[in-house]
Design an enzyme around this catalytic site. Structure first.
Site, mmCIF file in Angstrom:
data_model
loop_
_atom_site.group_PDB
_atom_site.id
_atom_site.type_symbol
_atom_site.label_atom_id
_atom_site.label_comp_id
_atom_site.label_asym_id
_atom_site.label_seq_id
_atom_site.Cartn_x
_atom_site.Cartn_y
_atom_site.Cartn_z
ATOM 1 N N LYS A 144 11.602 -20.851 -14.320
ATOM 2 C CA LYS A 144 13.024 -20.621 -14.021
ATOM 3 C C LYS A 144 13.560 -19.323 -14.621
ATOM 4 O O LYS A 144 14.750 -19.208 -14.907
ATOM 5 C CB LYS A 144 13.868 -21.822 -14.442
ATOM 6 C CG LYS A 144 13.499 -23.081 -13.672
ATOM 7 C CD LYS A 144 14.418 -24.221 -13.980
ATOM 8 C CE LYS A 144 13.978 -25.438 -13.167
ATOM 9 N NZ LYS A 144 14.768 -26.621 -13.473
ATOM 10 N N GLN A 145 12.681 -18.330 -14.785
ATOM 11 C CA GLN A 145 13.143 -17.039 -15.306
ATOM 12 C C GLN A 145 14.039 -16.354 -14.288
ATOM 13 O O GLN A 145 13.834 -16.466 -13.092
ATOM 14 C CB GLN A 145 11.961 -16.150 -15.676
ATOM 15 C CG GLN A 145 11.094 -15.725 -14.509
ATOM 16 C CD GLN A 145 9.852 -14.968 -14.951
ATOM 17 O OE1 GLN A 145 9.552 -14.854 -16.130
ATOM 18 N NE2 GLN A 145 9.118 -14.440 -13.988
ATOM 19 N N ASP A 165 1.727 -19.187 -9.934
ATOM 20 C CA ASP A 165 1.111 -20.507 -10.055
ATOM 21 C C ASP A 165 1.810 -21.558 -9.200
ATOM 22 O O ASP A 165 3.023 -21.470 -8.951
ATOM 23 C CB ASP A 165 1.143 -20.974 -11.515
ATOM 24 C CG ASP A 165 0.257 -20.136 -12.407
ATOM 25 O OD1 ASP A 165 -0.902 -19.885 -12.020
ATOM 26 O OD2 ASP A 165 0.713 -19.735 -13.498
ATOM 27 N N GLU A 182 4.765 -6.035 -13.721
ATOM 28 C CA GLU A 182 4.570 -4.786 -14.447
ATOM 29 C C GLU A 182 4.117 -3.718 -13.466
ATOM 30 O O GLU A 182 3.135 -3.896 -12.750
ATOM 31 C CB GLU A 182 3.513 -4.957 -15.531
ATOM 32 C CG GLU A 182 3.232 -3.674 -16.275
ATOM 33 C CD GLU A 182 1.999 -3.756 -17.157
ATOM 34 O OE1 GLU A 182 1.862 -2.875 -18.015
ATOM 35 O OE2 GLU A 182 1.177 -4.670 -16.971
ATOM 36 N N TYR A 212 2.926 -25.776 -12.708
ATOM 37 C CA TYR A 212 3.374 -24.841 -13.740
ATOM 38 C C TYR A 212 4.666 -25.329 -14.384
ATOM 39 O O TYR A 212 5.613 -25.710 -13.702
ATOM 40 C CB TYR A 212 3.599 -23.446 -13.142
ATOM 41 C CG TYR A 212 4.012 -22.450 -14.191
ATOM 42 C CD1 TYR A 212 3.067 -21.871 -15.029
ATOM 43 C CD2 TYR A 212 5.340 -22.123 -14.389
ATOM 44 C CE1 TYR A 212 3.436 -20.976 -16.023
ATOM 45 C CE2 TYR A 212 5.720 -21.229 -15.374
ATOM 46 C CZ TYR A 212 4.766 -20.665 -16.188
ATOM 47 O OH TYR A 212 5.139 -19.789 -17.176
ATOM 48 N N ARG A 252 0.120 4.311 -2.552
ATOM 49 C CA ARG A 252 -0.095 5.686 -2.089
ATOM 50 C C ARG A 252 0.815 6.679 -2.805
ATOM 51 O O ARG A 252 0.550 7.875 -2.797
ATOM 52 C CB ARG A 252 0.111 5.765 -0.575
ATOM 53 C CG ARG A 252 -0.956 4.988 0.167
ATOM 54 C CD ARG A 252 -0.662 4.880 1.633
ATOM 55 N NE ARG A 252 -1.496 3.837 2.204
ATOM 56 C CZ ARG A 252 -1.774 3.737 3.483
ATOM 57 N NH1 ARG A 252 -1.298 4.618 4.342
ATOM 58 N NH2 ARG A 252 -2.534 2.759 3.913
ATOM 59 N N SER A 265 0.815 -1.218 0.000
ATOM 60 C CA SER A 265 0.000 0.000 0.000
ATOM 61 C C SER A 265 0.847 1.267 0.000
ATOM 62 O O SER A 265 0.431 2.287 -0.542
ATOM 63 C CB SER A 265 -0.968 0.002 1.182
ATOM 64 O OG SER A 265 -0.267 0.051 2.407
ATOM 65 N N THR A 266 2.044 1.204 0.560
ATOM 66 C CA THR A 266 2.930 2.376 0.534
ATOM 67 C C THR A 266 3.169 2.830 -0.899
ATOM 68 O O THR A 266 3.099 4.022 -1.208
ATOM 69 C CB THR A 266 4.274 2.045 1.213
ATOM 70 O OG1 THR A 266 4.017 1.700 2.570
ATOM 71 C CG2 THR A 266 5.238 3.214 1.143
#
EC number: 3.5.4.13
Length: 176
Positions: free
Chosen positions: A166-167, A118, A128, A160, A107, A103-104
């Site tokens: 494994k990114q 997953d 993103e 998954y 705000r 929430s910081t």
């Protein structure tokens, strides 16, 4: 069922759930906080570029940069920036993670789209960030995400194993 801090500790101690590195303030009352990594990518501002989501990798349209705790990165209003978590996460086959912006940061006018981790996923989390009404400067190692874990009714039949498994670091979108 949403996991409590106690449940999360049990999963971590049994190595069913992996979060690495794990900081003293990572585990919260009903989830975990994850930190910004060092890599960020933003889309080039060029009206002549059109990405075909069925064919085109977006590598040519992304500008990626590394930063540090002293310099950070500015997210401009309405800008979409891909960020990565510092932490490597390995999910067991009976948990999913609901990813929320702390929430910081909301705000400060930042937001993220709904995101799920997953069951069975392994890797850094690419997220993103979308800029709000003002420029906002963020820094690696800041806690910015809160992940709430929920137990599935049974272990998933097909964990998954997709294209983002494994990114490491920021992983751009990949055509299907």
């Amino acid at each position: 069922m949403i996991l409590s801090d106690w449940d999360i500790r049990v999963y971590l101690e049994k190595k069913l759930l992996v979060i690495n590195p794990l900081f003293p303030d990572t585990i919260r009352e009903n989830g975990v906080d994850l930190r910004f990594g060092y890599q960020f990518c933003r889309f080039k501002k060029d009206q002549n570029i059109i990405v075909d989501t069925a064919r085109d990798p977006v590598d040519k349209t992304l500008v990626c940069e590394e930063t540090d705790e002293n310099n950070g990165i500015i997210i401009n209003p309405l800008e979409h920036v891909l960020a990565t978590t510092l932490e490597w996460v390995e999910m067991p086959n009976d948990l999913i993670g609901f990813v929320n912006l702390r929430s910081t940061f909301a705000r400060y006018s930042l937001y993220i789209p709904p995101t799920i981790i997953d069951a069975g996923f392994k890797g850094n989390i690419t997220i993103e960030l979308i800029g709000g009404s003002i420029p906002v400067k963020v820094y690696p190692k800041q806690r910015f995400l809160h992940v709430i874990f929920a137990r599935t009714s049974s272990p998933v039949y097909r964990p998954y194993s997709g294209k983002y498994q494994k990114q490491r670091g920021v992983t751009p979108p990949k055509p299907d």
